[in-house]
Each structure stands twice: as C-alpha cells, then as structure tokens.
Design an enzyme around this catalytic site. Structure first.
Site, PDB file in Angstrom:
ATOM      1  N   ARG A  36       0.799  -1.212   0.000  1.00 13.46           N
ATOM      2  CA  ARG A  36       0.000   0.000   0.000  1.00 13.46           C
ATOM      3  C   ARG A  36       0.841   1.275   0.000  1.00 13.46           C
ATOM      4  O   ARG A  36       0.641   2.147  -0.825  1.00 13.46           O
ATOM      5  CB  ARG A  36      -0.933   0.010   1.216  1.00 13.46           C
ATOM      6  CG  ARG A  36      -1.936   1.149   1.205  1.00 13.46           C
ATOM      7  CD  ARG A  36      -2.934   1.014   2.334  1.00 13.46           C
ATOM      8  NE  ARG A  36      -3.694  -0.217   2.238  1.00 13.46           N
ATOM      9  CZ  ARG A  36      -4.623  -0.583   3.112  1.00 13.46           C
ATOM     10  NH1 ARG A  36      -4.889   0.181   4.149  1.00 13.46           N
ATOM     11  NH2 ARG A  36      -5.289  -1.706   2.952  1.00 13.46           N
ATOM     12  N   HIS A  82      -7.858  -4.300  -7.582  1.00 11.09           N
ATOM     13  CA  HIS A  82      -7.643  -3.523  -6.357  1.00 11.09           C
ATOM     14  C   HIS A  82      -8.938  -3.431  -5.561  1.00 11.09           C
ATOM     15  O   HIS A  82      -9.744  -2.511  -5.769  1.00 11.09           O
ATOM     16  CB  HIS A  82      -7.143  -2.121  -6.727  1.00 11.09           C
ATOM     17  CG  HIS A  82      -6.459  -1.407  -5.604  1.00 11.09           C
ATOM     18  ND1 HIS A  82      -5.243  -1.810  -5.094  1.00 11.09           N
ATOM     19  CD2 HIS A  82      -6.809  -0.306  -4.885  1.00 11.09           C
ATOM     20  CE1 HIS A  82      -4.873  -0.999  -4.133  1.00 11.09           C
ATOM     21  NE2 HIS A  82      -5.806  -0.080  -3.980  1.00 11.09           N
ATOM     22  N   TYR A 126     -17.787  12.359 -14.721  1.00 13.09           N
ATOM     23  CA  TYR A 126     -17.675  13.518 -15.604  1.00 13.09           C
ATOM     24  C   TYR A 126     -16.345  13.571 -16.355  1.00 13.09           C
ATOM     25  O   TYR A 126     -16.222  14.318 -17.322  1.00 13.09           O
ATOM     26  CB  TYR A 126     -17.832  14.813 -14.806  1.00 13.09           C
ATOM     27  CG  TYR A 126     -19.174  14.956 -14.134  1.00 13.09           C
ATOM     28  CD1 TYR A 126     -20.366  14.889 -14.858  1.00 13.09           C
ATOM     29  CD2 TYR A 126     -19.262  15.155 -12.761  1.00 13.09           C
ATOM     30  CE1 TYR A 126     -21.590  15.011 -14.236  1.00 13.09           C
ATOM     31  CE2 TYR A 126     -20.482  15.290 -12.130  1.00 13.09           C
ATOM     32  CZ  TYR A 126     -21.648  15.213 -12.873  1.00 13.09           C
ATOM     33  OH  TYR A 126     -22.856  15.336 -12.259  1.00 13.09           O
TER      34      TYR A 126
END
Length: 765
Positions: A36, A82, A126
């Site tokens: 991570r 993931h 968007y």
C-alpha cells in the site's frame, strides 16, 4: 505475502491475546508496507498505481487512442485488481494526471482533474482518461515475459508484480506514503539528468558520489521554483537517503513607472495550494508581520501570477521578499526520505546510487527476459520455416500426400525428404541428410497443412528464405547479447538514450523547471526599521478601546469615547515605538504603535490585539524605553525591579513577570528614576527606603515592600531623596516635602502617617 484483505484470523483456534494481537498487527504492518504505502524501487509505483496503468492497458487506452470514462477505469481496477474504495482509486488516478503534482504525468486527463489552487477533481462520471506516453514506456515489454505475474486478489486473473519501466520513474516522479512505523517522501527529478546519471553508472559502476551529484544536482519540481539548499547538504542527503530541500517561489520586480514597482510571483513551491498561499499572505498583511507588504492580488490565469504591492516605493524588494520567505509558504522545506522496497520485498532507506542501481539491475533482468522470449519466438518460427522450405523443395510429394493420404499429418511426419533444412546462415550450408533423418515435426506438419494455396508460388519461397536469413542473423545477435554482460549494458544505454531523446531537456516537458540559487539569508531586522517613523498620539479608554491619532495632538483636549466610557491613557509616541501594556494578572503585553487602529473612529478593543483575559484590568500603558528599569508591585505589597527589556513579549499571549495568587492582583508599574522608593498603604502610612534594598528579577512574586496590619498597598513611586517628595493636592497645586527623614526606614517596615496635605486617595500622581 498476504494481500491487504488476506489477514483474516482463524476463529477456530485459541491463543493468548498478546500473541494474537502481535501476530495480527505484524501482518497488518507488513501488508501496509508492502502492498500500500511504499513504492517499488524498480518501477517507482505503489500497487494501486501499477494496477491502474495495467487496467488501462487491458482496456487498450493508448496515448493515441480514445478516452474512456474515469468511472469505467476505476470500476475495472476495483473489480479486477484492487479491492478497495472507488474514491481512493479515482483520487490516485487523478493525481497521475495532474501536471502540477507529477513531473511526467502518467495519465492524460480530459475534464476537471483539479488545479494548483487545491480544488478537487470532478466526479469520476464527468471525467475521461487514457494513458500518457510515459505510461507506455513503463509498460513496454509486458507481452514479452519481461516480468513475473501473480494471481489477482480472487485468483481469476493475473497482474504483473512489477512493471518493466523503461525509465527511473521513482526519482522522475517522486513518491510519498505513510506506512506502519515508516514513511517515504521522494521529490521529483529531471529525467534527462537521471538518464545521464544512469549512463555514467553503466560506464563506471564505482563512480564517486560527487560526480553522480554533479550529474543529478537536485530535484526538479513540476511547479518550478528556486532550490536554495546548500550543495553540501544536497550531497549529504543523496548519500544517506535522508535530508531536506529548501524551495522558494520564483519572483521578479515589475516596474510600473514613476518610481512605482510591484513584485510578481510566477512560480510557487511544490505542493503548496495557491489559494491557501494567498490566504496566508493576506493573514501576514492583517497581522502586520511584514509591515513592508501592503497588498496581495491573485491575477493568475493558466499560469501563476501573484502580485505583491509594497508599502511604499522606498521599500527594498529583497528585504520584503526575505521577510515573506520567513513568514509565509513562499518558502517551504521538502523532506527527503528515500525509503523504498528493494526487489519489491525489503524496505530500506536507500541512497541515490542504490536507487539508480536497483533500476539498472531491473532493466538488465528485463532485457534478458525479453531477449530470451524473443529467442524462443525465433526458434519457433525457424522450426516452422524449416518445414515450409522442405515443403517447397518437395512440393509435388507434399501435394500428393495431402491429396491421397487419409492421415496427411502423420504421413508428412513419417516421410524421409530428400533435402533437410539446417539452421545455417546461407544456402550453401544445406546438405542432403542420411536416410531416415529428414522427418518433419508435428508443428512443421501442422503448419504445412495450414498453409494457403496462394503461398505455393515462387515469390513466397523467396520471401521465406529472406525471413529465415534475417531471423538467423537476429538469433545470433540475441545469443551474443545473452552471453555478454558488456553488450547487455550497451543495449540498456541505447534504450535509455532513446528515452532521453523523447523526454530530454531539448523538449518542452524535459527542460529543467527548478533552478538553483544561493539563499541570501535575511537578517533579523527590527520591525521599527521597516516602519516609517511618524508621530502619533495614543489614546486608550477605561474600557480598553485604543487608537493612534496622527500627529502629536494636545493631550488636554476632549477626546470622543463610546457612551459610558471615558479616557484613561493619552500620550505622544512614534509609529516605531513599542507600546507596553501591564495587566492586573501580572503579565506584560507588547503592541506595535504602527499596528494600532487609526484615530478616525473610537478605535478597537485592546483585547483583540493581545490575549488579555476578560477578568484582568489594564494597570498601565506606556512606551517601551530600551535600557530602562521598572518597579512592579501587587496589592499585597510585594514587588521587585525588572529590566524594561525583559518585559517585551513576542506573542499575543504576553509575558508573565509578576506572579500573583488568588485574591491578589498586580497594582502598579513605575519607571525607576531616583535612588529611593516611596510607598503608601491603604492605611495612609508612608515608607521611604533605598532602592538598593529591592532585588532585580526577571520574574517572581517579589519581596515585601511595606508591612500592614490591615489592607494592602495603595501606590508607590521612585524619588531622589535629596529632592524630597512632591505631589498634587486636590486643588491642583504642587506640594513639597523636602525632608523625608521621618519616613525613612528599612524595607518591609510599617512606615509613618503620610505628611499633612497628602491626597486622600493615597496616590502620588
């Protein structure tokens, strides 16, 4: 090593809580470190970034292709590789597209991906994205067995453990992360310089650190700026993997004509949001930490343009900017902590040389694997070509077998052909094989059966012979490459130069953005020296409303105050003076006269300027005089002498000087002028004693000035014994007591009744 979510304990076993917690937390810590927070030294990526780029490759989002919705990309990454929140994945992808965060962006974004002001990207539905050219270089070779793969989190797919990485991305784009018990913070660098450093290490593996730092002199931040860290400090940081870099904004003086000028900031430090920087500069103006600065304006469009207006044309620009560097984020310090995963397993704080060496060793491994993969492909193709050429040399027999034999593939494999194909470099090397040595392999037979009829022309045979010769030549070169370490490093150097030609300093993206300069440290100039000296009249009311009127006006005139309020302090001063306020809590507060509000209105409450508690009263307000001494005392009759320079406070909270207990408050503060101290109690008894009996302290309760059976101290003053004691009677006339022998005594004695005519309020003034 378990994945992030593969740390579920076995509930069917029992063990001591201490051991269970230690085991589980260790698993969690290792998972955080390896999967991570820390980047891999080889490709410079964390797992989430690596998975994002790999998922975009699987979606065929090449730099020259079309864009796809970010929500689609985020969903694929989350579903396939993931298993974490989509918001975290999208934020990571958005950062890869921000050219103000990454020196060489790995994602091309279309839409609002945030800005340097600190605004967040638009929602994933968007925006659209695709890979950038730099990402292609990181992924180049995945189809050629360049790296190992591992199963994804649910075992249904495979993902690369590391990317081939054609350039040192770890240093080129930097990295930051916080793991358990360790962290990393690496600044971005110039890729052209990094490649020069790699080429130098290839040519001379024992290259001295000084020579390496000469090629890679320091970071190259995407937002530009000027690095003012000393060269020796940079060398130490790169040698140890720990250090810091001082980074300043880039600015220039813009002439406005007629002696007027302004400072324009065109580049700001890395990772400083422009909007927050403007707010901090406005706060600096409001708190007057830099009196030389009058105003700040943000005139930025696509580029950064922050305009700083000086207080006057006579201000020194260097001095003003030096103060701003000290009091704002126009100068920051970027920490270096090169803590990375070596070979994807071992966390280690590495030097610059070690990080580059890890990348180069990875590139050599990638080269060897890709070369071996290509060699295997060539061998496969040569075997097919061998069968094709045999078929062309024995075309009639091949056609006959295919037309009449029931099992043509087996027949082709059993047949002994008149001429065999050998892996030679020219036609003259073909020899007729002995009987029984001309059989075709299963692959060759199958390839012949799958051959199209149109291929049975002379032109195709010539093409096969040409392809064979080229493959043999390439194969020989690959064998030489795999056998020679020198040739391998030469090939790696050639590949790095190709990247350098594409991202070098001659290109717009490759030019160095952060320059180096010697920091001109600004001396601590007294604020008085930066303030224009002008006369003012300080007026403070009983309720603590204070203002500074321009000029020295008559102090006996009638000043306006709020209803129910009245005047208490009025004196002449200069704008360069420090005004000292003594509170009944025993603390001294310092206010710059230049920072006081103007005299047009009623002023402002002094409690807005200093942290004077509501229950504390203003005991005295006066101008600080350097080198003077003050005597302070409490209502209990305790006091001491303190140097005036020791009561100056540097913060709003003031400085505690006279310690007072509950029920006791600070009562008086007087400037020392004379050789004796006269004090009077609430019982109207007067005592005069030498000042030398009073200790000089910086802070404390003090010593007893006068003893009382009832009540406490009313007032005190310092006098010259030879001149006697003077005071004003109720009629305003000056009274004088020249001989004070009757009231002379030892400190802490009771004293005698005050002289006839002494004010009934027991005050000397």
């Amino acid at each position: 090593m378990p994945q992030d979510d593969d740390i579920t304990p076995d509930l069917n076993t029992s063990e001591p809580l201490r051991r269970a917690l230690g085991s589980r937390y260790l698993q969690y810590a290792l998972s955080t470190i390896m999967h991570r927070a820390l980047p891999d030294a080889r490709d410079g990526l964390k797992p989430v970034h690596r998975r994002i780029l790999f998922a975009m490759r699987e979606l065929k989002l090449s730099p020259s292709g079309g864009f796809r919705k970010s929500a689609k990309i985020t969903g694929d990454v989350m579903g396939n590789y993931h298993p974490h929140g989509d918001a975290a994945i999208y934020d990571a992808m958005a950062r890869l597209a921000q050219d103000f965060n990454l020196r060489y962006p790995l994602v091309n974004g279309q839409g609002n991906f945030g800005n340097i002001d600190g605004d967040n990207p638009a929602a994933a539905r968007y925006t659209e994205a695709r890979m950038a050219r730099a990402s292609e270089l990181l992924l180049e070779g995945l189809a050629e067995n360049a790296v190992d793969y591992r199963p994804n989190y649910d075992g249904t797919l495979e993902e690369p453990i590391v990317l081939p990485a054609a350039f040192p991305n770890l240093l080129a784009n930097g990295a930051s992360g916080i793991a358990v018990g360790m962290a990393t913070n690496i600044p971005p660098h110039n890729l052209d310089e990094l490649i020069e450093g790699c080429l130098a290490l290839i040519a001379a593996p024992d290259l001295p650190d000084d020579d390496l730092v000469a090629l890679i002199p320091g970071p190259d931040f995407p937002t530009g700026g000027v690095i003012v860290e000393p060269a020796e400090s940079i060398r130490t940081a790169y040698a140890t993997g720990r250090g810091a870099f001082r980074l300043r904004a880039r600015w220039e003086v813009e002439d406005l004509g007629r002696g007027q000028w302004q400072v324009v900031v065109t580049e700001i430090p890395f990772q400083v949001p422009k909007s927050r920087l403007i707010e901090k500069l406005a706060e600096v103006i409001q708190t007057r930490k830099v009196p030389l600065l009058a105003d700040v304006r943000d005139e930025s469009a696509d580029d950064v343009r922050i305009v700083l207006d000086p207080k006057s044309r006579t201000v020194d620009p260097e001095l003003m900017m030096g103060m701003l560097f000290k009091h704002s984020d126009l100068e920051t310090r970027f920490s270096l902590n090169m803590n990375v995963l070596i070979d994807g397993v071992t966390p280690k704080v590495c030097s610059l040389r070690e990080v580059l060496r890890a990348f180069l060793d990875h590139r050599r491994d990638v080269l060897a694997r890709r070369s071996q993969h290509r060699l295997d492909k060539i061998d496969h193709r040569l075997e097919v070509l061998e069968g094709f050429i045999i078929a062309f040399l024995n075309l009639d027999r091949v056609i006959d077998i295919i037309r009449y034999d029931e099992a043509p593939r087996a027949a082709l494999m059993r047949e002994v052909w008149g001429r065999a194909f050998t892996r030679a470099t020219s036609e003259k090397d073909y020899v007729a094989p002995p009987a029984g040595e001309g059989e075709l392999s299963e692959l060759q037979a199958e390839s012949i059966l799958n051959m199209r009829l149109r291929s049975l022309r002379r032109l195709e045979e010539m093409e096969l012979r040409r392809e064979r010769d080229e493959l043999l030549k390439e194969r020989a070169g690959l064998e030489d490459l795999l056998a020679s370490e020198k040739l391998q490093w030469k090939r790696i150097a050639t590949q790095l130069r190709a990247v350098q030609a594409e991202f070098g300093k001659a290109t717009d993206i490759g030019r160095r953005r952060s320059d180096f300069a010697q920091a001109a440290d600004v001396e601590d100039v007294p604020l008085e020296a930066m303030i224009e000296r002008e006369p003012v009249t300080i007026v403070c009311s009983k309720m603590g409303w204070i203002r500074a009127m321009k000029g020295h006006v008559a102090l006996d005139q009638a000043f306006k105050f709020k209803d129910g309020d009245a005047g208490r302090f009025a004196f002449h001063a200069e704008t360069t003076d420090k005004i000292v306020l003594f509170g009944s809590n025993g603390r001294f507060y310092t206010i710059l006269a230049a920072n006081l509000p103007g005299g047009r209105g009623m002023g402002e409450p002094v409690r807005l300027m200093v942290d004077l508690p509501n229950e504390a009263e203003i005991v005295d307000l006066f101008i600080h005089k350097a080198g003077a001494k003050l005597v302070v005392a409490s209502t209990a009759g305790d006091g001491f002498v303190v140097p005036a320079d020791d009561v100056i406070a540097q913060t709003r909270g003031g400085k505690q000087v006279l310690n007072v207990k509950d029920g006791v408050r600070a009562l008086v503060c007087r400037a020392v002028a004379g050789d004796h101290l006269a004090c009077v109690g609430e019982n109207r008894k007067l005592l005069v004693f030498p000042l030398v009996e009073l200790p000089e302290m910086g802070r404390g309760k003090g010593v007893r000035l006068q003893s009382y059976k009832d009540g406490g101290l009313s007032d005190l003053t310092t006098i010259t014994l030879a001149e006697g004691l003077r005071w004003l009677d109720p009629a305003g006339r000056t009274r004088h007591e020249p001989d004070l022998t009757e009231w002379l005594g030892k400190r802490a004695s009771a004293g005698r009744m005050a002289p006839r005519g002494f004010p009934r309020d027991n005050r000397f003034t």
